[in-house]
Design a protein around this motif. Sequence first.
Motif, PDB file in Angstrom:
ATOM      1  N   TYR A 162     -27.808  39.331  50.757  1.00 27.30           N
ATOM      2  CA  TYR A 162     -27.004  38.189  50.320  1.00 27.30           C
ATOM      3  C   TYR A 162     -25.751  38.643  49.576  1.00 27.30           C
ATOM      4  N   ALA A 163     -25.893  39.693  48.780  1.00 27.03           N
ATOM      5  CA  ALA A 163     -24.727  40.226  48.050  1.00 27.03           C
ATOM      6  C   ALA A 163     -23.668  40.722  49.033  1.00 27.03           C
ATOM      7  N   ALA A 164     -24.084  41.457  50.057  1.00 32.07           N
ATOM      8  CA  ALA A 164     -23.137  41.967  51.055  1.00 32.07           C
ATOM      9  C   ALA A 164     -22.478  40.812  51.809  1.00 32.07           C
ATOM     10  N   VAL A 165     -23.254  39.818  52.191  1.00 31.35           N
ATOM     11  CA  VAL A 165     -22.715  38.653  52.906  1.00 31.35           C
ATOM     12  C   VAL A 165     -21.717  37.908  52.023  1.00 31.35           C
ATOM     13  N   GLY A 166     -22.032  37.793  50.734  1.00 34.59           N
ATOM     14  CA  GLY A 166     -21.184  37.050  49.814  1.00 34.59           C
ATOM     15  C   GLY A 166     -20.029  37.835  49.217  1.00 34.59           C
ATOM     16  N   GLY A 167     -19.987  39.134  49.459  1.00 30.51           N
ATOM     17  CA  GLY A 167     -18.872  39.945  48.977  1.00 30.51           C
ATOM     18  C   GLY A 167     -18.943  40.314  47.506  1.00 30.51           C
ATOM     19  N   VAL A 168     -20.155  40.428  46.970  1.00 30.00           N
ATOM     20  CA  VAL A 168     -20.334  40.860  45.584  1.00 30.00           C
ATOM     21  C   VAL A 168     -21.317  42.029  45.576  1.00 30.00           C
ATOM     22  N   SER A 169     -21.397  42.715  44.458  1.00 31.22           N
ATOM     23  CA  SER A 169     -22.365  43.810  44.357  1.00 31.22           C
ATOM     24  C   SER A 169     -23.761  43.239  44.111  1.00 31.22           C
ATOM     25  N   LEU A 170     -24.758  44.035  44.410  1.00 30.12           N
ATOM     26  CA  LEU A 170     -26.140  43.629  44.155  1.00 30.12           C
ATOM     27  C   LEU A 170     -26.348  43.345  42.671  1.00 30.12           C
ATOM     28  N   GLU A 171     -25.792  44.191  41.825  1.00 30.29           N
ATOM     29  CA  GLU A 171     -25.944  44.010  40.380  1.00 30.29           C
ATOM     30  C   GLU A 171     -25.323  42.686  39.934  1.00 30.29           C
ATOM     31  N   GLU A 172     -24.164  42.359  40.496  1.00 32.56           N
ATOM     32  CA  GLU A 172     -23.511  41.114  40.120  1.00 32.56           C
ATOM     33  C   GLU A 172     -24.335  39.909  40.560  1.00 32.56           C
ATOM     34  N   LEU A 173     -24.833  39.932  41.795  1.00 28.84           N
ATOM     35  CA  LEU A 173     -25.645  38.807  42.265  1.00 28.84           C
ATOM     36  C   LEU A 173     -26.898  38.653  41.411  1.00 28.84           C
ATOM     37  N   ASN A 174     -27.534  39.747  41.049  1.00 24.34           N
ATOM     38  CA  ASN A 174     -28.717  39.676  40.196  1.00 24.34           C
ATOM     39  C   ASN A 174     -28.390  39.030  38.850  1.00 24.34           C
ATOM     40  N   GLU A 175     -27.250  39.411  38.267  1.00 28.91           N
ATOM     41  CA  GLU A 175     -26.831  38.828  36.987  1.00 28.91           C
ATOM     42  C   GLU A 175     -26.497  37.343  37.135  1.00 28.91           C
ATOM     43  N   LEU A 176     -25.837  36.992  38.236  1.00 26.41           N
ATOM     44  CA  LEU A 176     -25.490  35.587  38.477  1.00 26.41           C
ATOM     45  C   LEU A 176     -26.757  34.747  38.645  1.00 26.41           C
ATOM     46  N   GLU A 177     -27.715  35.268  39.382  1.00 24.39           N
ATOM     47  CA  GLU A 177     -28.984  34.556  39.561  1.00 24.39           C
ATOM     48  C   GLU A 177     -29.680  34.330  38.221  1.00 24.39           C
ATOM     49  N   LYS A 178     -29.699  35.369  37.410  1.00 25.61           N
ATOM     50  CA  LYS A 178     -30.347  35.273  36.093  1.00 25.61           C
ATOM     51  C   LYS A 178     -29.669  34.202  35.240  1.00 25.61           C
ATOM     52  N   ASP A 179     -28.340  34.219  35.198  1.00 26.35           N
ATOM     53  CA  ASP A 179     -27.601  33.217  34.432  1.00 26.35           C
ATOM     54  C   ASP A 179     -27.866  31.816  34.976  1.00 26.35           C
ATOM     55  N   PHE A 180     -27.814  31.668  36.277  1.00 22.92           N
ATOM     56  CA  PHE A 180     -27.963  30.363  36.916  1.00 22.92           C
ATOM     57  C   PHE A 180     -29.331  29.763  36.608  1.00 22.92           C
ATOM     58  N   ILE A 181     -30.359  30.541  36.872  1.00 29.01           N
ATOM     59  CA  ILE A 181     -31.713  30.015  36.723  1.00 29.01           C
ATOM     60  C   ILE A 181     -32.045  29.717  35.256  1.00 29.01           C
ATOM     61  N   GLU A 182     -31.535  30.530  34.357  1.00 25.32           N
ATOM     62  CA  GLU A 182     -31.746  30.254  32.925  1.00 25.32           C
ATOM     63  C   GLU A 182     -30.994  28.998  32.506  1.00 25.32           C
ATOM     64  N   THR A 183     -29.779  28.831  33.007  1.00 24.35           N
ATOM     65  CA  THR A 183     -28.958  27.665  32.639  1.00 24.35           C
ATOM     66  C   THR A 183     -29.595  26.359  33.108  1.00 24.35           C
ATOM     67  N   ILE A 184     -30.194  26.364  34.295  1.00 27.91           N
ATOM     68  CA  ILE A 184     -30.821  25.128  34.787  1.00 27.91           C
ATOM     69  C   ILE A 184     -32.274  25.011  34.329  1.00 27.91           C
ATOM     70  N   GLY A 185     -32.680  25.870  33.436  1.00 24.83           N
ATOM     71  CA  GLY A 185     -34.026  25.796  32.879  1.00 24.83           C
ATOM     72  C   GLY A 185     -35.120  26.044  33.910  1.00 24.83           C
ATOM     73  N   TYR A 186     -34.835  26.923  34.855  1.00 25.32           N
ATOM     74  CA  TYR A 186     -35.781  27.286  35.914  1.00 25.32           C
ATOM     75  C   TYR A 186     -36.200  26.083  36.765  1.00 25.32           C
ATOM     76  N   GLU A 187     -35.387  25.054  36.780  1.00 27.01           N
ATOM     77  CA  GLU A 187     -35.702  23.818  37.511  1.00 27.01           C
ATOM     78  C   GLU A 187     -35.224  23.931  38.968  1.00 27.01           C
ATOM     79  N   LEU A 188     -36.042  24.588  39.784  1.00 34.78           N
ATOM     80  CA  LEU A 188     -35.707  24.769  41.191  1.00 34.78           C
ATOM     81  C   LEU A 188     -36.387  23.745  42.097  1.00 34.78           C
ATOM     82  N   TYR A 189     -37.459  23.169  41.613  1.00 32.66           N
ATOM     83  CA  TYR A 189     -38.142  22.152  42.415  1.00 32.66           C
ATOM     84  C   TYR A 189     -37.250  20.911  42.514  1.00 32.66           C
ATOM     85  N   VAL A 190     -37.154  20.365  43.713  1.00 31.97           N
ATOM     86  CA  VAL A 190     -36.355  19.163  43.936  1.00 31.97           C
ATOM     87  C   VAL A 190     -37.304  18.049  44.356  1.00 31.97           C
TER      88      VAL A 190
END
Length: 172
Positions: A117-145
């Motif tokens: 996904y990082a390669a497809v999106g044009g970011v490094s693996l480390e950056e995508l991992n950090e973005l995921e961590k920030d995103f999921i923490e910000t939404i309070g781990y609320e992934l269920y819809v």
Amino acid sequence: STQSTWEIQMPKLLTTLHETASLILLDCLSTSISSTKSTPYTAQYTPAIPLSKYIERISALSLLEDETLVCTLIYIDRYLLASGMKLTAHEVHRLFLTASTLALKFHCDDYFVNSYYAAVGGVSLEELNELEKDFIETIGYELYVEKNVYKRYEKALKLYSNIHRKNSADLL
């Protein structure tokens, strides 16, 4: 209930849900004040690839189906509401990549590894991992819809699509 920022706006052009998603996010950009505050999603430069082409690329190479795309937009809405972030052209690509990666991993039985996904999106693996961590923490781990939330967003997307088709037919 909180109404999303894009549910009350009208589309310009679209023929598929992927094009609809692009227009929705672009509409949010046009109504947002440019943010001077840097976020984890802020790119130094506005990406050269147009958002519609970026979403097409992510969708095609990640096998992002319409159902997962709807969840991606729900996640983006949740993030924007929780963070108070003003969406700009400097953030939208990375935000879409992160939300779609999380949606694919949560809602699909088969998905790729983050390095893909990082390669497809044009970011490094480390950056995508950090973005995921920030995103999921910000939404309070609320992934269920919940089904009613999904149906509301799906209906709004289809409304955008139907309005465009009607407007396009009227122009011909």
